[in-house]
Scaffold this active site. Structure first.
Site, PDB file in Angstrom:
ATOM      1  N   CYS A 188       0.813  -1.227   0.000  1.00 54.38           N
ATOM      2  CA  CYS A 188       0.000   0.000   0.000  1.00 54.38           C
ATOM      3  C   CYS A 188       0.844   1.274   0.000  1.00 54.38           C
ATOM      4  CB  CYS A 188      -0.948  -0.006   1.192  1.00 54.38           C
ATOM      5  SG  CYS A 188      -2.048  -1.410   1.129  1.00 54.38           S
ATOM      6  N   HIS A 212      -3.663   6.843   2.505  1.00 55.52           N
ATOM      7  CA  HIS A 212      -4.051   5.528   1.984  1.00 55.52           C
ATOM      8  C   HIS A 212      -5.410   5.168   2.574  1.00 55.52           C
ATOM      9  CE1 HIS A 212      -4.085   1.382   0.945  1.00 55.52           C
ATOM     10  NE2 HIS A 212      -3.859   0.956   2.171  1.00 55.52           N
ATOM     11  N   ASN A 261     -10.326  -0.516  -0.428  1.00 55.16           N
ATOM     12  CA  ASN A 261      -8.865  -0.418  -0.404  1.00 55.16           C
ATOM     13  C   ASN A 261      -8.313  -0.975  -1.721  1.00 55.16           C
ATOM     14  OD1 ASN A 261      -6.122  -0.712   0.013  1.00 55.16           O
ATOM     15  ND2 ASN A 261      -6.307  -1.630   2.041  1.00 55.16           N
TER      16      ASN A 261
HETATM   17  O1  UT7 Z   1      -3.871  -1.629   3.182  1.00 59.13           O
HETATM   18  C1  UT7 Z   1      -3.771  -2.793   3.901  1.00 59.13           C
HETATM   19  C2  UT7 Z   1      -3.724  -2.484   5.280  1.00 59.13           C
HETATM   20  N1  UT7 Z   1      -4.770  -3.173   5.965  1.00 59.13           N
HETATM   21  C3  UT7 Z   1      -5.398  -2.579   6.937  1.00 59.13           C
HETATM   22  O2  UT7 Z   1      -5.139  -1.455   7.211  1.00 59.13           O
HETATM   23  C4  UT7 Z   1      -6.417  -3.378   7.717  1.00 59.13           C
HETATM   24  C5  UT7 Z   1      -6.463  -2.911   9.129  1.00 59.13           C
HETATM   25  N2  UT7 Z   1      -7.453  -3.614   9.879  1.00 59.13           N
HETATM   26  C6  UT7 Z   1      -8.767  -3.377   9.731  1.00 59.13           C
HETATM   27  O3  UT7 Z   1      -9.162  -2.566   8.922  1.00 59.13           O
HETATM   28  C7  UT7 Z   1      -9.709  -4.085  10.647  1.00 59.13           C
HETATM   29  O4  UT7 Z   1      -8.979  -4.838  11.598  1.00 59.13           O
HETATM   30  C8  UT7 Z   1     -10.695  -5.036   9.909  1.00 59.13           C
HETATM   31  C9  UT7 Z   1     -11.686  -4.230   9.110  1.00 59.13           C
HETATM   32  C10 UT7 Z   1      -9.919  -5.970   8.985  1.00 59.13           C
HETATM   33  C11 UT7 Z   1     -11.470  -5.887  10.904  1.00 59.13           C
HETATM   34  O5  UT7 Z   1     -12.144  -5.037  11.815  1.00 59.13           O
HETATM   35  P1  UT7 Z   1     -12.016  -5.295  13.389  1.00 59.13           P
HETATM   36  O6  UT7 Z   1     -12.849  -4.310  14.036  1.00 59.13           O
HETATM   37  O7  UT7 Z   1     -10.557  -5.302  13.743  1.00 59.13           O
HETATM   38  O8  UT7 Z   1     -12.661  -6.718  13.541  1.00 59.13           O
HETATM   39  P2  UT7 Z   1     -12.027  -8.042  14.165  1.00 59.13           P
HETATM   40  O9  UT7 Z   1     -11.059  -8.660  13.226  1.00 59.13           O
HETATM   41  O10 UT7 Z   1     -11.583  -7.777  15.569  1.00 59.13           O
HETATM   42  O11 UT7 Z   1     -13.302  -8.949  14.238  1.00 59.13           O
HETATM   43  C12 UT7 Z   1     -14.400  -8.624  15.108  1.00 59.13           C
HETATM   44  C13 UT7 Z   1     -15.514  -9.622  14.830  1.00 59.13           C
HETATM   45  C14 UT7 Z   1     -15.052 -11.076  14.805  1.00 59.13           C
HETATM   46  O12 UT7 Z   1     -16.076 -11.876  15.347  1.00 59.13           O
HETATM   47  P3  UT7 Z   1     -15.994 -12.396  16.882  1.00 59.13           P
HETATM   48  O13 UT7 Z   1     -14.733 -13.181  16.950  1.00 59.13           O
HETATM   49  O14 UT7 Z   1     -15.960 -11.160  17.697  1.00 59.13           O
HETATM   50  O15 UT7 Z   1     -17.228 -13.196  16.998  1.00 59.13           O
HETATM   51  C15 UT7 Z   1     -14.932 -11.372  13.335  1.00 59.13           C
HETATM   52  O16 UT7 Z   1     -15.100 -12.738  13.042  1.00 59.13           O
HETATM   53  O17 UT7 Z   1     -16.059  -9.352  13.539  1.00 59.13           O
HETATM   54  C16 UT7 Z   1     -16.086 -10.567  12.789  1.00 59.13           C
HETATM   55  N3  UT7 Z   1     -15.945 -10.226  11.371  1.00 59.13           N
HETATM   56  C17 UT7 Z   1     -16.990  -9.929  10.596  1.00 59.13           C
HETATM   57  N4  UT7 Z   1     -18.303  -9.846  10.867  1.00 59.13           N
HETATM   58  C18 UT7 Z   1     -19.120  -9.490   9.851  1.00 59.13           C
HETATM   59  C19 UT7 Z   1     -14.810 -10.141  10.640  1.00 59.13           C
HETATM   60  N5  UT7 Z   1     -15.102  -9.783   9.384  1.00 59.13           N
HETATM   61  C20 UT7 Z   1     -16.456  -9.650   9.347  1.00 59.13           C
HETATM   62  C21 UT7 Z   1     -17.345  -9.286   8.328  1.00 59.13           C
HETATM   63  N6  UT7 Z   1     -18.666  -9.213   8.620  1.00 59.13           N
HETATM   64  N7  UT7 Z   1     -16.942  -8.983   7.072  1.00 59.13           N
END
Ligand code: UT7
Length: 332
Positions: free
Chosen positions: A116, A257, A287
């Protein structure tokens, strides 16, 4: 640094493929919801390339628009740099394919891999060629077809990414008041496994097993990337502002970004930016990796926030980890 100040972005062209994948579409593909995606990422929709459309195709469309804006033929280009993690193939470079498709017969070039942050790294690499006087017209393109390396059964990654490209032309700046001013880049390879695609390289060449283990898709520890992104992006931007005797509120446009709306808002808050300087288009494109910053420059222009002399900061964090921040004054 003084030499870099004499290099300007003289034109911008952007392109996204026409097909749109909305959050409602994703709700039918994986267990997710529009509310979750919007609240956790800020994304409403993203554009995806059709099968057979590659990063070079997006890059060429963006390049043609930049050339048209500048009013010059492709044969005037001397160097073409392509920032991408989704080259058409491992070799030859996408830069060679773009050079041929554009008919840029006088140009040499190469691909640059920094995920990125690749657009910013390519921008500064291109600027060096202009600053030294070796070249007068360098094209820098960020182009990614992320849909080619995303597992559309993995809800943690498939909602985030989109496809898109943006191209800029770098030239010597005749006036001192415009152009690139300064930059800070950092890499931290200890974060390599927080965001990566394990298969297809020399470590894990493609086999039936690498395909079965889904090693040709993006793997991400979202929370680790999120925390690093907020901390490091802020740190580099603060460093760049401080050494140029500036404050966040001095910026006319902050073009980060577009990885997650919450990362952008947290960074903006810590830097004390004026809300109107913040450029966000993640809702429309998701993204697009190397495409986000030039696409967001396009949004800034649409919103009337880039005028001749505008003070602009570009910022990125990506796989590697790679981090970058660039300060410039818009030139047209
Ligand atoms: O340019 C590349 C650089 N990448 C980034 O900058 C990514 C940085 N990270 C993020 O943007 C975020 O961490 C994400 C958007 C990827 C994820 O968001 P989060 O708030 O960190 O969610 P999480 O991974 O902590 O997951 C929370 C919950 C989980 O469920 P449980 O374990 O709490 O039951 C996940 O399984 O959300 C669940 N989850 C979803 N639920 C509905 C993960 N993806 C999804 C989804 N829809 N698409």
């Amino acid at each position: 640094m003084s030499q870099l100040a004499r290099v300007k972005i003289s034109a911008l062209g952007t392109y996204v493929p026409p097909r749109v994948l909305s959050n409602a579409d994703l709700e039918k593909m994986v267990e997710t919801s529009n509310d979750w995606i919007l609240e956790r990422t800020g994304i409403r929709e993203r554009h995806l390339a059709d099968k057979g459309v590659a990063s070079s195709d997006l890059a060429v469309e963006a390049a043609k628009r930049a050339l048209a804006q500048r009013g010059i033929p492709a044969t005037d280009l001397e160097v073409i740099l392509i920032a991408t993690v989704t080259p058409d193939m491992l070799f030859p470079s996408t830069a060679c394919l773009v050079q041929h498709k554009l008919g840029a017969n006088g140009a040499w070039g190469f691909d640059l891999s920094a995920a990125c942050s690749a657009f910013l790294y390519a921008l500064q690499t291109g600027a060096q060629y202009v600053a030294t006087g070796m070249h007068k017209k360098v094209m820098v393109i960020g182009s990614d077809v992320m849909s080619s390396i995303i597992d559309y059964t993995d809800r943690a990654t498939c909602v985030i990414f989109g496809d898109g490209a943006g191209a800029v032309i770098l030239e010597p700046a005749e006036e001192d008041e415009v152009g690139l001013i300064d930059y800070v880049h950092e890499v931290d390879g200890s974060g390599a496994q927080s965001l990566y695609m394990p298969g297809g390289g020399s470590l894990h060449p493609s086999t039936r097993e690498t395909v079965e283990k889904k090693m040709h898709y993006v793997h991400q520890d979202g929370q680790a990337v999120f925390k690093f992104a907020v901390r490091k992006q802020t740190e580099l931007c603060e460093k760049l502002l401080k050494r140029n005797n500036l404050k966040g509120c001095d910026l006319d446009a902050f073009i980060p970004h577009q990885a997650n709306r919450r990362i952008i808002m947290a960074t903006a808050d810590r830097l004390g930016l004026r809300p109107e300087s913040l450029i966000i288009n993640i809702d429309r494109y998701g993204n697009t990796t190397a495409g986000t910053i030039p696409l967001a420059m396009g949004t800034a222009i649409e919103e009337g926030k880039l005028k001749k002399g505008s003070l602009v900061m570009l910022a990125s964090v990506g796989a590697g980890f790679t981090v970058g921040a660039t300060l410039l004054r818009w030139a047209y």
